[in-house]
Design a protein around this motif. Structure first.
Motif, PDB file in Angstrom:
ATOM      1  N   GLY A 116      47.416  13.539   2.264  1.00  0.00           N
ATOM      2  CA  GLY A 116      46.206  14.359   2.217  1.00  0.00           C
ATOM      3  C   GLY A 116      46.293  15.474   1.208  1.00  0.00           C
TER       4      GLY A 116
ATOM      5  N   MET B 227      45.387  13.174   7.615  1.00  0.00           N
ATOM      6  CA  MET B 227      45.496  14.405   8.401  1.00  0.00           C
ATOM      7  C   MET B 227      46.737  14.403   9.287  1.00  0.00           C
ATOM      8  SD  MET B 227      42.878  16.037   7.287  1.00  0.00           S
ATOM      9  CE  MET B 227      42.856  17.459   8.407  1.00  0.00           C
TER      10      MET B 227
ATOM     11  N   PRO C 157      40.819  10.469   8.861  1.00  0.00           N
ATOM     12  CA  PRO C 157      41.459  11.268   9.916  1.00  0.00           C
ATOM     13  C   PRO C 157      42.856  10.764  10.274  1.00  0.00           C
ATOM     14  CG  PRO C 157      39.168  10.820  10.480  1.00  0.00           C
ATOM     15  CD  PRO C 157      39.510   9.944   9.310  1.00  0.00           C
TER      16      PRO C 157
ATOM     17  N   CYS D 183      38.581  18.976   9.539  1.00  0.00           N
ATOM     18  CA  CYS D 183      39.487  18.798  10.672  1.00  0.00           C
ATOM     19  C   CYS D 183      39.262  17.390  11.231  1.00  0.00           C
ATOM     20  CB  CYS D 183      39.216  19.820  11.767  1.00  0.00           C
ATOM     21  SG  CYS D 183      39.292  21.535  11.236  1.00  0.00           S
TER      22      CYS D 183
ATOM     23  N   HIS E 230      35.361  21.448  13.087  1.00  0.00           N
ATOM     24  CA  HIS E 230      34.955  20.520  12.029  1.00  0.00           C
ATOM     25  C   HIS E 230      33.450  20.575  11.807  1.00  0.00           C
ATOM     26  CE1 HIS E 230      34.964  16.929   9.512  1.00  0.00           C
ATOM     27  NE2 HIS E 230      33.953  16.473  10.245  1.00  0.00           N
TER      28      HIS E 230
ATOM     29  N   GLU F  19      45.845  18.723  13.530  1.00  0.00           N
ATOM     30  CA  GLU F  19      44.491  18.186  13.378  1.00  0.00           C
ATOM     31  C   GLU F  19      43.621  18.950  12.377  1.00  0.00           C
ATOM     32  OE1 GLU F  19      42.550  17.589  17.125  1.00  0.00           O
ATOM     33  OE2 GLU F  19      43.939  16.001  17.736  1.00  0.00           O
ATOM     34  N   ASN F  20      44.167  19.972  11.727  1.00  0.00           N
ATOM     35  CA  ASN F  20      43.388  20.681  10.698  1.00  0.00           C
ATOM     36  C   ASN F  20      44.139  20.840   9.376  1.00  0.00           C
ATOM     37  OD1 ASN F  20      45.220  22.704  11.603  1.00  0.00           O
ATOM     38  ND2 ASN F  20      43.842  24.308  10.880  1.00  0.00           N
ATOM     39  N   HIS F  21      45.369  20.330   9.316  1.00  0.00           N
ATOM     40  CA  HIS F  21      46.121  20.344   8.068  1.00  0.00           C
ATOM     41  C   HIS F  21      46.222  18.931   7.511  1.00  0.00           C
ATOM     42  CE1 HIS F  21      48.152  24.003   9.965  1.00  0.00           C
ATOM     43  NE2 HIS F  21      47.468  24.458   8.926  1.00  0.00           N
ATOM     44  N   PRO F  22      46.162  18.775   6.201  1.00  0.00           N
ATOM     45  CA  PRO F  22      46.451  17.463   5.618  1.00  0.00           C
ATOM     46  C   PRO F  22      47.926  17.117   5.806  1.00  0.00           C
ATOM     47  CG  PRO F  22      45.288  18.895   4.047  1.00  0.00           C
ATOM     48  CD  PRO F  22      45.743  19.757   5.175  1.00  0.00           C
TER      49      PRO F  22
END
Length: 505
Positions: free
Chosen positions: A483, A471, A467, A422, A432, A476-479
């Protein structure tokens, strides 16, 4: 008929005598000197590199992308091979016509189709064509009259191996079923169907014109042993030749211009080519290529057959935050396209990603999903949501182990992935940190069950400024799309050794 985007389709029947019968034309002759050229395709960038046999000068052409497959052919009939690609997602063919330097585009196909270009009408031009594995239907856009021809022939689950087997100057419909070593050929000269049992365990088709009678010969290549088997169409006799090794891919083509196919292999990790020249009996060696570049002839022959890949996971498997926010641009379909480009043939990537689920949910649904997918390979990437909900590490690990055990008990080739990162300094910083702390357990699981690890976390975080670059800033947690290409690359790196050494043939 699946090609719903076309209207007023015309089904053609009958056999027409060809005015172009004779010596088979070179398939990869990009400079027009009647010799096939050594050529590679870098799928991540869509770049072609061609060592022109006439001048020894390298031609570089950006033509394609990471979703496209090379489909070279003489589409304009000028005697020179045109650079061309087929995008399986959009069904779009894009052809750089050598006669005029102009671009031709054609919508012909969809994600269920396999490109099978050839000169089916015998007018000396390559026809745009596709084959459906589910129905054994062939759809050809004939260059002679722009009409559509539809034929159902062969084994739907087999590898299409079209070539001119009867020497009349037309490409014949043909399929090869590796498990039964069964070839089916519909000869265009007399409309008769021919069935032959030929090949061996782990052998890939490597059809070519190896003798001098202008008829395609049945041929296979076994990468594990580097063994070629060729059944001469003139004599009916089979010969075996050793040329190649485990990491080499078969690249049969007429590199010396004598009208006969030369046995050849290419090893991507070294860039080395070995060509057994029929003209003078000498072995030609070239260094031309790189790890990311695949030999262009390998997209036509030497394929992995009907490899079904089950991708099991949460929203990151599903494809959330990719450009389509759906499986259409998730890592599984990217993996399918990349593997087909690298190894040829037909990979079927099945997306079983469910947004928001935990490993507990994944354990519960996996048996039923495996029943439906009937896959050969199981890719597991779960745990992101467990970290968000602060599920105890032991519970997460136990769930992952159960999924691995389920796959192995059913005889699947199982890969487990590290949990993706993340954005570390955002609102998911705690998630993360939990991921960083948990991921070593993934390696423990893999070691205990002797399965490979897809280093998704490591591939992403190895990129400087990841990041921001890789990302999705909203979740904020998926590519993001870029990504997801690294997620794909991590899984491909985990699967590739088994494809190279024959474990997954």
């Amino acid at each position: 008929m699946k090609l719903g985007i076309f209207f007023g389709l015309v089904v053609l029947c009958g056999i027409v005598a060809s005015a172009h019968a004779g010596a088979p034309r070179a398939r990869y002759d990009f400079d027009g000197d009647n010799k096939d050229d050594i050529a590679t395709y870098d799928r991540p960038t869509g770049t072609w590199h061609i060592l022109q046999s006439s001048t020894r000068v390298t031609r570089t052409q950006q033509w394609g992308d990471d979703r496209s497959t090379p489909v070279p052919g003489d589409y304009d009939g000028d005697g020179t091979t045109d650079i061309a690609t087929f995008n399986k997602i959009t069904g779009s063919w894009r052809i750089l016509q050598s006669a005029s330097g102009t671009t031709r585009t054609q919508l012909w196909g969809d994600p269920d189709s396999v490109p099978v270009p050839g000169d089916y009408d015998g007018d000396g031009k390559t026809d745009i064509a596709i084959f459906y594995r589910t129905s054994a239907e062939w759809l050809i856009k004939q260059s002679s009259d722009n009409a559509t021809r539809s034929v159902v022939y062969g084994w739907g689950s087999a590898r299409p191996v079209p070539a001119d087997y009867d020497g009349d100057g037309k490409t014949d419909f043909a399929t090869y079923l590796p498990g039964l070593l069964n070839w089916q050929i519909l000869q265009s000269s007399n409309n008769q169907s021919r069935q032959v049992r030929f090949g061996g365990n782990g052998a890939r088709p490597a059809v070519g014109y190896f003798d001098a009678d202008n008829k395609a010969d049945l041929a296979t290549y076994t990468a594990e042993t580097g063994t070629w088997q060729i059944q001469d169409s003139t004599t009916g006799k089979t010969r075996k030749v050793k040329l190649g090794k485990q990491k080499a891919n078969s690249m049969p083509a007429d590199y010396d211009g004598d009208g006969r196919t030369d046995m050849a292999v290419y090893t991507p990790n070294t860039g080395r080519w070995k060509i057994s020249q029929t003209q003078n009996g000498l072995m030609r060696r070239e260094t031309f290529g790189a790890e990311s570049r695949r030999g262009v002839p390998g997209y036509h022959n030497g394929a992995i057959e009907n490899q079904r890949i089950h991708s099991h996971g949460d929203s990151i498997t599903y494809g959330s935050s990719s450009s389509s926010d759906s499986p259409a641009t998730g890592y599984p379909i990217r993996l399918e396209q990349s593997l087909e480009g690298g190894y040829g043939g037909d990979f079927i990537s099945l997306n079983y990603g469910i947004p928001g689920e935990t490993t507990g949910d994944g354990v519960a649904r996996l048996p039923g999903d495996l029943n439906r997918s009937d896959a050969d390979v199981l890719l597991i990437m779960e745990g992101t949501n467990d970290q968000f909900f602060s599920v105890p590490f032991d519970e997460i690990e136990n769930n992952l182990r159960q999924m691995v055990q389920t796959g192995l008990a059913r005889g699947k080739f199982v890969v487990i992935a590290t949990i993706p990162p993340c954005v570390p300094n955002g609102r998911r910083s705690a998630q993360h940190q939990r991921t960083v702390q948990f991921n070593p357990r993934i390696y423990d699981i893999a070691a205990d069950y002797h399965i490979p690890v897809a280093q998704v976390f490591e591939f992403i975080t190895a990129v400087p400024n990841w990041p921001t670059l890789l990302m999705d800033p909203v979740t904020e947690n998926h590519p993001n799309d870029l990504g997801y290409s690294y997620v794909r690359a991590a899984f491909e790196a985990a699967v590739s050794p088994a494809l190279v050494d024959g474990s997954l043939y």
